[in-house]
Design a protein around this motif. Structure first.
Motif, PDB file in Angstrom:
ATOM      1  N   LEU A 178     -20.121  -0.458   7.706  1.00 45.50           N
ATOM      2  CA  LEU A 178     -18.984   0.284   8.134  1.00 45.50           C
ATOM      3  C   LEU A 178     -17.902  -0.462   8.984  1.00 45.50           C
ATOM      4  CD1 LEU A 178     -18.356   3.225   8.787  1.00 45.50           C
ATOM      5  CD2 LEU A 178     -19.325   2.891  11.160  1.00 45.50           C
ATOM      6  N   LEU A 220     -13.103   4.858  -1.121  1.00 46.15           N
ATOM      7  CA  LEU A 220     -13.580   5.454   0.095  1.00 46.15           C
ATOM      8  C   LEU A 220     -14.907   6.171  -0.436  1.00 46.15           C
ATOM      9  CD1 LEU A 220     -10.651   6.168   2.570  1.00 46.15           C
ATOM     10  CD2 LEU A 220     -12.239   4.032   2.474  1.00 46.15           C
ATOM     11  N   GLY A 272       2.093   4.951  -3.320  1.00 45.10           N
ATOM     12  CA  GLY A 272       2.162   6.517  -3.260  1.00 45.10           C
ATOM     13  C   GLY A 272       0.817   7.173  -3.535  1.00 45.10           C
ATOM     14  N   ILE A 319       0.828  -1.376   0.076  1.00 43.31           N
ATOM     15  CA  ILE A 319      -0.073   0.028   0.110  1.00 43.31           C
ATOM     16  C   ILE A 319       0.878   1.297   0.241  1.00 43.31           C
ATOM     17  CG2 ILE A 319      -1.706   1.371   1.273  1.00 43.31           C
ATOM     18  CD1 ILE A 319      -2.801  -1.514   2.348  1.00 43.31           C
ATOM     19  N   GLY A 320       1.728   1.393   1.016  1.00 40.37           N
ATOM     20  CA  GLY A 320       2.681   2.306   0.810  1.00 40.37           C
ATOM     21  C   GLY A 320       3.602   2.674  -0.272  1.00 40.37           C
ATOM     22  N   ARG A 378       4.693   8.436   4.008  1.00 37.00           N
ATOM     23  CA  ARG A 378       5.887   7.436   4.118  1.00 37.00           C
ATOM     24  C   ARG A 378       5.732   6.883   2.649  1.00 37.00           C
ATOM     25  NH1 ARG A 378       5.067   3.700   8.986  1.00 37.00           N
ATOM     26  NH2 ARG A 378       7.016   2.868   8.232  1.00 37.00           N
ATOM     27  N   ASN A 433      -4.806   7.717   7.936  1.00 40.51           N
ATOM     28  CA  ASN A 433      -3.900   6.734   7.782  1.00 40.51           C
ATOM     29  C   ASN A 433      -3.271   6.391   6.256  1.00 40.51           C
ATOM     30  OD1 ASN A 433      -3.033   5.398  10.379  1.00 40.51           O
ATOM     31  ND2 ASN A 433      -5.256   5.530  10.654  1.00 40.51           N
ATOM     32  N   LEU A 434      -4.289   6.366   5.385  1.00 39.32           N
ATOM     33  CA  LEU A 434      -3.837   6.137   3.937  1.00 39.32           C
ATOM     34  C   LEU A 434      -2.842   7.105   3.629  1.00 39.32           C
ATOM     35  CD1 LEU A 434      -7.129   5.066   2.307  1.00 39.32           C
ATOM     36  CD2 LEU A 434      -4.877   4.112   2.032  1.00 39.32           C
ATOM     37  N   TRP A 435      -3.153   8.534   4.029  1.00 41.79           N
ATOM     38  CA  TRP A 435      -2.496   9.648   3.493  1.00 41.79           C
ATOM     39  C   TRP A 435      -0.928   9.242   4.057  1.00 41.79           C
ATOM     40  CZ3 TRP A 435      -2.578  14.137   0.872  1.00 41.79           C
ATOM     41  CH2 TRP A 435      -1.561  15.020   1.091  1.00 41.79           C
ATOM     42  N   PHE A 464      -3.006   6.387  -3.706  1.00 40.34           N
ATOM     43  CA  PHE A 464      -3.987   7.090  -2.766  1.00 40.34           C
ATOM     44  C   PHE A 464      -5.126   7.494  -3.587  1.00 40.34           C
ATOM     45  CE2 PHE A 464      -5.034  11.200  -0.755  1.00 40.34           C
ATOM     46  CZ  PHE A 464      -5.274  10.731   0.762  1.00 40.34           C
ATOM     47  N   MET A 501      -3.879  -1.944   6.456  1.00 46.19           N
ATOM     48  CA  MET A 501      -2.718  -0.801   6.774  1.00 46.19           C
ATOM     49  C   MET A 501      -1.967  -1.088   7.940  1.00 46.19           C
ATOM     50  SD  MET A 501      -4.390   2.599   5.255  1.00 46.19           S
ATOM     51  CE  MET A 501      -5.751   2.656   6.565  1.00 46.19           C
ATOM     52  N   VAL A 561     -14.013  -0.616   7.696  1.00 45.66           N
ATOM     53  CA  VAL A 561     -12.965  -0.081   8.714  1.00 45.66           C
ATOM     54  C   VAL A 561     -11.957  -1.264   9.111  1.00 45.66           C
ATOM     55  CG1 VAL A 561     -12.536   0.970  10.816  1.00 45.66           C
ATOM     56  CG2 VAL A 561     -14.312   2.061   9.560  1.00 45.66           C
ATOM     57  N   SER A 596     -14.794   7.511  11.649  1.00 49.17           N
ATOM     58  CA  SER A 596     -14.267   6.006  11.005  1.00 49.17           C
ATOM     59  C   SER A 596     -13.543   6.429   9.856  1.00 49.17           C
ATOM     60  CB  SER A 596     -15.175   5.180  10.670  1.00 49.17           C
ATOM     61  OG  SER A 596     -15.964   4.801  12.173  1.00 49.17           O
ATOM     62  N   PHE A 597     -14.073   7.225   8.824  1.00 51.55           N
ATOM     63  CA  PHE A 597     -13.756   7.435   7.587  1.00 51.55           C
ATOM     64  C   PHE A 597     -12.431   8.404   7.562  1.00 51.55           C
ATOM     65  CE2 PHE A 597     -17.453   5.442   5.826  1.00 51.55           C
ATOM     66  CZ  PHE A 597     -16.924   4.625   4.727  1.00 51.55           C
ATOM     67  N   PHE A 630     -10.351   8.468  10.072  1.00 46.90           N
ATOM     68  CA  PHE A 630      -9.434   7.617  10.508  1.00 46.90           C
ATOM     69  C   PHE A 630      -8.824   6.792   9.396  1.00 46.90           C
ATOM     70  CE2 PHE A 630      -8.752   3.225  11.748  1.00 46.90           C
ATOM     71  CZ  PHE A 630      -7.685   3.272  12.835  1.00 46.90           C
ATOM     72  N   LEU A 631      -9.556   6.273   8.490  1.00 46.41           N
ATOM     73  CA  LEU A 631      -8.849   5.620   7.386  1.00 46.41           C
ATOM     74  C   LEU A 631      -8.206   6.579   6.306  1.00 46.41           C
ATOM     75  CD1 LEU A 631     -11.869   3.044   6.272  1.00 46.41           C
ATOM     76  CD2 LEU A 631      -9.654   2.519   7.744  1.00 46.41           C
ATOM     77  N   LEU A 632      -8.658   7.644   6.093  1.00 48.15           N
ATOM     78  CA  LEU A 632      -8.123   8.707   5.095  1.00 48.15           C
ATOM     79  C   LEU A 632      -6.856   9.130   5.736  1.00 48.15           C
ATOM     80  CD1 LEU A 632     -10.897  10.826   3.658  1.00 48.15           C
ATOM     81  CD2 LEU A 632      -9.274   9.344   2.616  1.00 48.15           C
ATOM     82  N   LEU A 686     -23.899   9.044  12.965  1.00 46.79           N
ATOM     83  CA  LEU A 686     -23.111   9.847  11.786  1.00 46.79           C
ATOM     84  C   LEU A 686     -21.833  10.404  12.171  1.00 46.79           C
ATOM     85  CD1 LEU A 686     -23.961  10.419   8.973  1.00 46.79           C
ATOM     86  CD2 LEU A 686     -24.957  12.636   9.839  1.00 46.79           C
ATOM     87  N   LEU A 724     -19.772   8.933  14.519  1.00 43.95           N
ATOM     88  CA  LEU A 724     -18.895   7.903  14.515  1.00 43.95           C
ATOM     89  C   LEU A 724     -18.486   7.418  13.150  1.00 43.95           C
ATOM     90  CD1 LEU A 724     -17.844   5.086  16.185  1.00 43.95           C
ATOM     91  CD2 LEU A 724     -19.951   4.213  15.398  1.00 43.95           C
ATOM     92  N   ILE A 725     -19.537   7.627  12.162  1.00 46.95           N
ATOM     93  CA  ILE A 725     -19.143   7.120  10.719  1.00 46.95           C
ATOM     94  C   ILE A 725     -17.907   8.433  10.292  1.00 46.95           C
ATOM     95  CG2 ILE A 725     -20.051   7.397   8.250  1.00 46.95           C
ATOM     96  CD1 ILE A 725     -22.721   6.150   9.562  1.00 46.95           C
ATOM     97  N   LEU A 768       0.420   6.580   5.142  1.00 51.21           N
ATOM     98  CA  LEU A 768       1.090   5.359   4.521  1.00 51.21           C
ATOM     99  C   LEU A 768       1.552   5.603   3.231  1.00 51.21           C
ATOM    100  CD1 LEU A 768       1.701   2.518   5.658  1.00 51.21           C
ATOM    101  CD2 LEU A 768      -0.338   1.849   4.518  1.00 51.21           C
ATOM    102  N   GLN A 769       0.735   6.201   2.359  1.00 54.17           N
ATOM    103  CA  GLN A 769       0.908   6.316   1.170  1.00 54.17           C
ATOM    104  C   GLN A 769       1.839   7.656   0.589  1.00 54.17           C
ATOM    105  OE1 GLN A 769      -3.012   5.029  -0.574  1.00 54.17           O
ATOM    106  NE2 GLN A 769      -1.810   3.467  -1.575  1.00 54.17           N
ATOM    107  N   ILE A 770       1.333   8.742   1.310  1.00 57.51           N
ATOM    108  CA  ILE A 770       1.734  10.189   0.889  1.00 57.51           C
ATOM    109  C   ILE A 770       3.094  10.685   1.661  1.00 57.51           C
ATOM    110  CG2 ILE A 770       1.447  12.428   0.465  1.00 57.51           C
ATOM    111  CD1 ILE A 770      -0.455  10.944  -1.171  1.00 57.51           C
ATOM    112  N   ILE A 774      -3.004  -1.346  11.094  1.00 53.35           N
ATOM    113  CA  ILE A 774      -3.479  -0.406  12.367  1.00 53.35           C
ATOM    114  C   ILE A 774      -4.458  -1.043  13.042  1.00 53.35           C
ATOM    115  CG2 ILE A 774      -2.770   1.898  11.655  1.00 53.35           C
ATOM    116  CD1 ILE A 774      -5.360   2.362  10.174  1.00 53.35           C
TER     117      ILE A 774
END
Lengths: 370, 585
Positions: free
Chosen positions: A319, A285, A243, A239-240, B40, B32-34, A278, A330, A323, B25-26, B28-30, B19, B21-22, B36-38, A332
């Motif tokens: 959901l 998402l 980029g 995943i990392g 690191r 972490n993605l940011w 990304f 990832m 998640v 959650s998203f 949180f995912l975004l 809502l 919580l939702i 991991l991918q951007i 986490i």
């Protein structure tokens, strides 16, 4: 019937439907990328998994159409029957189920392997929606409040024999969210929460060794860098390294080299993340957000409490899967082995997803008009 | 317009909380993605591209196998494999030419191997097995010219005494598709070596260790720079057999050139001291992947060297079966110590004539005489009077027609005929002539040498069936006891002491003055029974079952010779020699 068809064209949630169709297409593309080199034992045919998954999607949409043709209020009458049927199917798995990779989850009806624990998620949502909407006022009483825990507990007991930690957790999350939404006292919910936490050391003993290991490895991946930890490390690298823009579809080094474990099922998001980056992940998402947003809207506009609870049940199911699965790839969240809705390969799960969407659409057909 | 009902405000409020919580959650995912991918991403890209991180599997050595005195029979030896990692090869043709000079394999063949066995660019493709020392050195010295070539060391099964006890030990081989699907063990993968037959298969879960592996960083020349991760392989558990290597070897020499089996066990414990089968095979041939020629030769050999005859094949037991007929007759009161029957050499049933093996007849015989002389006429009459139903009861008691409990896979249960069996299988009724054939172990009855052996053990112990076993202990690689197999009494049959006493007397008389005289030893007192199974397809099968010492049996023996001729002539002397060797040890 004419009235119903009128309702169908007038009140069908096209936004939701389009998002689901797009997700299924997205899933097929990623699945092709991750299996075209013949992943697994089947080998040879690069379209093997894609063909099967397409078949499941088609049958899922047929089910979806059948569901929206019948008023969802009919489900209230059958909720107990649905509950009992799903319990029986779970017992059947324990008795005659087939074992793959050390756990007994599959039921072979003719040629199709079915996973009753997936369908049980829908059964639980329907049963709880009916039970909670009918007994809303009685839930003030704490003993009454515990009843749904008993009903759900029966599922969890049966699932633990399989054993499947992820699915058990899904049931619990569905239950908690539905209880919350129906207006249970926060005090009660907190009590349950505290009791569960304090009994964790006891529950620990009921976990299978591999489940304990997964949790321990989650807490410290270095415990098992080449086993369970290896999966997560490789998935993170995939995943990392995607980029911003990804390496391009079918270009993923990690994915195409099969460094990734279960890359067409639980870890399919790693393939997507590596190849489409990304941007691709955010697109995924976004589609999920559309579905969840429509689900919440449908709940708010539902004609009655039963409908609202059905919708929130489905929302919490999606959901949690989204998640936990993405969090797992990832690194986490712990690797609980929950698949990614509409994307992961798997027939029973795909059918369950589309049945769930069918329920949402159905509730929407009877929405109140402002 | 408003519908009749609307959800309460309170629920609406709760959904709004959901809502939140939702959204969390998203987010949180975004985030972490940011991250991991951007953030690191570059770091991981580097790791992936130079995935000069090589994942190598380290096979776990299988457990070793020892004989009862702790003498090593099976171990593992290092097998050096020359492999090619396709992704690291710049020019396959050049490489194959250079490599072919070293390993004496045509360069075309190397290219074919790489292409045929290619799975993914990073998975090593095996080129050459069992690389000798001098080639290893040359490859190591020319590493810079052989980019992409690696040497892997895997443990390979090594059967120290080649053919010794091969049919019991079994062999190992690469797991096949069906085995992979049937397996309940999620750690197994394609290409893994597993036990295919014999003890190797039966104790697979104990013998197989846990694979290890390592992730190593390699430089541009493919040299390992650093080990990033390592998981040590866990060796499998060792087996300690009940088999005595010397006794086994003695028996195998005795049977050399013949087809047959010898079984020796302790009747008081069920421990098998030797399980000899000839012809045998060399399991080392299977240790990795057997060559097509070897497999063809072994699998089409008309003498079936891969079969464990004693356990997997069934034959007519011939006169050894008179033990069972006699036991039934005594126990049912049809015969006793005094009843005598006159043998004229012939027995007529309607218009059919059944004869004794002794043309002129035995004259008047008691039970003990009849058993020791192996008189057919006596047992014909016993069989007739007993009838098939009673015979079936005793055959069942003695475990015929049923799988013997032993720690080996693929055990034959043979055929235990009965009236129902004949009706079902042949659609015919049971004739009195069938009783006569059955009484002397001919006709439909089929038994494995192991079943016959189990019967002689029960006679020696007067009714005890102990579980036959070849493994007495399982020991971990660190020397810890994993499992201990103490004697297991499976069942005790309710047959009177007097019956056993008479049968045993008959068996002793067989050796002293009867058909088994060639087994008579002046060192030990042997009791036993000979048998010659008529074989319409060729030479008769020779049988001998017995035990020693007669007074206090400590060992039972079964000798079976396929197409070996007369039991008394061929099998009995082998039994004597083996038992004498055992008691001299």
């Amino acid at each position: 019937m004419r009235e119903r068809l009128g309702k169908l064209t007038e009140n069908l949630d096209y936004t939701l439907l389009i998002a689901v169709v797009l997700l299924c297409f997205y899933g097929i593309v990623i699945l092709y990328s991750s299996t075209r080199f013949g992943y697994g034992v089947v080998g040879e045919n690069p379209l093997f998994y894609v063909k099967r998954q397409s078949l499941w999607i088609a049958s899922g949409f047929l089910l979806l159409i059948m569901i929206i043709l019948v008023d969802y209020h009919n489900l209230e009458r059958f909720s107990l029957a649905i509950y009992i049927f799903s319990i029986l199917s779970l017992i059947l798995v324990i008795v005659v189920g087939r074992i793959t990779h050390g756990s007994r989850r599959w039921l072979y009806l003719g040629v199709f392997p079915l996973q009753p624990s997936e369908f049980a998620k829908i059964a639980l949502i329907i049963f709880l929606a009916d039970f909670l909407s009918k007994n809303k006022t009685k839930m003030e009483n704490f003993t009454y409040f515990l009843l749904p825990f008993f009903y759900t507990g029966l599922y969890i007991l049966l699932i633990f024999m399989q054993p499947d930690l992820g699915t058990s957790l899904t049931y619990i999350v569905i239950l908690i969210i539905m209880l919350f939404v129906v207006g249970s006292r926060i005090k009660y919910l907190l009590t349950i929460f505290l009791v569960t936490f304090s009994s964790f050391p006891v529950l620990w003993h009921f976990l299978k060794d591999y489940q304990k290991r997964r949790i321990l490895v989650f807490l410290n991946p270095n415990l098992d860098p080449l086993g369970s930890g290896y999966n997560v490390i490789q998935s993170k690298i995939a995943i990392g390294s995607g980029g911003l823009l990804g390496k391009g579809i079918f270009q993923g080094l990690q994915s195409q080299l099969k460094f990734l474990p279960a890359q067409h099922t639980d870890f399919i998001f790693s393939v997507l993340g590596e190849e489409l980056g990304f941007i691709g992940a955010v697109l995924l998402l976004f589609l999920y957000i559309v579905i969840i947003w429509r689900g919440i809207k449908i709940a708010l506009e539902a004609k009655d409490i039963f409908g609202a609870l059905l919708a929130t049940g489905v929302v919490s199911f999606f959901l949690f899967h989204i998640v936990v699965n993405i969090g797992m790839t990832m690194g986490i969240l712990p690797a609980t082995g929950l698949p990614l809705p509409f994307i992961s390969y798997g027939g029973s799960f795909m059918l369950t997803n589309l049945i769930a969407v069918g329920l949402l659409l159905n509730v929407h057909l009877y929405k109140i008009k402002w | 317009m408003k519908d009749s009902y609307q959800i309460p405000k309170e629920i609406e409020q709760r959904i709004n909380w959901l809502l939140i919580l939702i959204i969390i959650s998203f987010l949180f995912l975004l985030i972490n993605l940011w991250h991991l991918q951007i953030i690191r991403g570059g770091e991981f890209q580097e790791r992936a591209v130079k995935n000069c991180i090589r994942s190598l599997v380290e096979e776990a050595p299988r457990g070793q196998i020892y004989d009862t005195h702790g003498e090593l029979l099976v171990n593992n030896r290092p097998n050096v494999i020359v492999s090619v990692i396709p992704a690291e090869v710049d020019n396959l043709e050049d490489l194959s030419i250079r490599l072919s000079k070293l390993i004496n394999l045509p360069s075309e063949e190397i290219i074919i191997k790489v292409n045929k066995n290619f799975e993914n660019p990073y998975k090593p493709v095996k080129i050459f097995d069992d690389c000798p020392q001098h080639i290893i050195i040359e490859i190591e010295e020319n590493k810079d010219k052989l980019k992409g070539v690696i040497l892997e060391v895997n443990p390979r099964r090594n059967y120290i005494y080649q053919e010794l006890a091969a049919n019991c030990l079994g062999y190992v081989g690469e797991i096949n598709k069906e085995e992979l699907e049937r397996s309940e063990n999620s750690n197994l993968q394609g290409g893994d070596i597993i036990g295919k037959t014999g003890l190797e298969k039966y104790y697979e879960e104990f013998l197989r260790g846990e694979k290890g592996g390592k992730e190593v960083e390699v430089d541009a020349l493919g040299r390992e720079v650093a080990t990033l991760l390592r998981k040590k392989p866990v060796p499998g558990n060792d087996l300690i057999l009940t088999i005595d290597k010397d006794l086994q070897r003695f028996g195998e020499k005795l049977l050399a050139g013949k087809k047959g089996s010898i079984i020796l066990s302790n009747p008081q414990t069920g421990e098998i001291l030797a399980l000899i089968n000839q012809p045998s095979f060399n399991p080392n041939l299977f240790a990795n992947i057997i060559s097509y020629e070897d497999w063809q030769r072994l699998s089409t050999d008309p003498n079936y060297p891969l079969t464990n005859r004693a356990v997997q094949n069934t034959y007519q037991p011939g006169s050894t079966f008179k033990i069972v007929t006699g036991l039934a007759a005594l126990e049912e009161g049809i015969s006793n110590s005094t009843r005598k029957i006159y043998c004229s050499g012939k027995f007529t049933l309607k218009d059919q004539v059944f004869s004794c093996w002794k043309k002129g007849g035995h004259g008047s015989l008691s039970f003990v005489d009849a058993l020791s002389q192996s008189c057919n006429i006596y047992f014909y009459i016993m069989g007739m009077e007993l009838g098939i139903n009673r015979m079936e009861k005793y055959m069942q008691k003695m475990g015929l027609g049923e799988e013997i409990s032993i720690d080996l896979p693929e055990v034959s249960s043979g055929i235990r005929p009965s009236a129902q069996w004949k009706q079902r299988e042949l659609n015919e009724i049971w004739f009195p002539g069938d009783d006569i054939n059955l009484s002397i172990g001919q006709g439909y009855l089929l038994v494995s040498p192991l079943q016959m052996h189990s019967i002689i053990c029960a006679i020696a112990t007067e009714g005890l069936f102990y579980r036959l076993h070849l493994v007495k202990q399982i020991i971990s690689a660190e020397g810890q006891l994993v499992q201990n197999f103490s004697p297991v009494l499976l069942r005790r049959i309710d047959i009177s002491k007097e019956t056993f006493k008479l049968v045993k007397e008959g068996l002793r008389a067989t050796i002293v003055k009867g058909t088994g005289w060639r087994a008579n030893s002046n060192e030990i007192s042997i009791a036993g029974k000979t048998g010659t199974a008529q074989n319409p397809h060729g030479e008769n099968h020779a049988w001998f079952v017995g035990f020693a010492p007669y007074e206090n049996p400590e060992i039972c023996i079964t000798v079976f010779l396929e197409n070996g001729g007369e039991g008394g002539e061929a099998a009995a002397p082998l039994a004597r020699e083996t038992l004498e060797y055992y008691f001299r040890m």
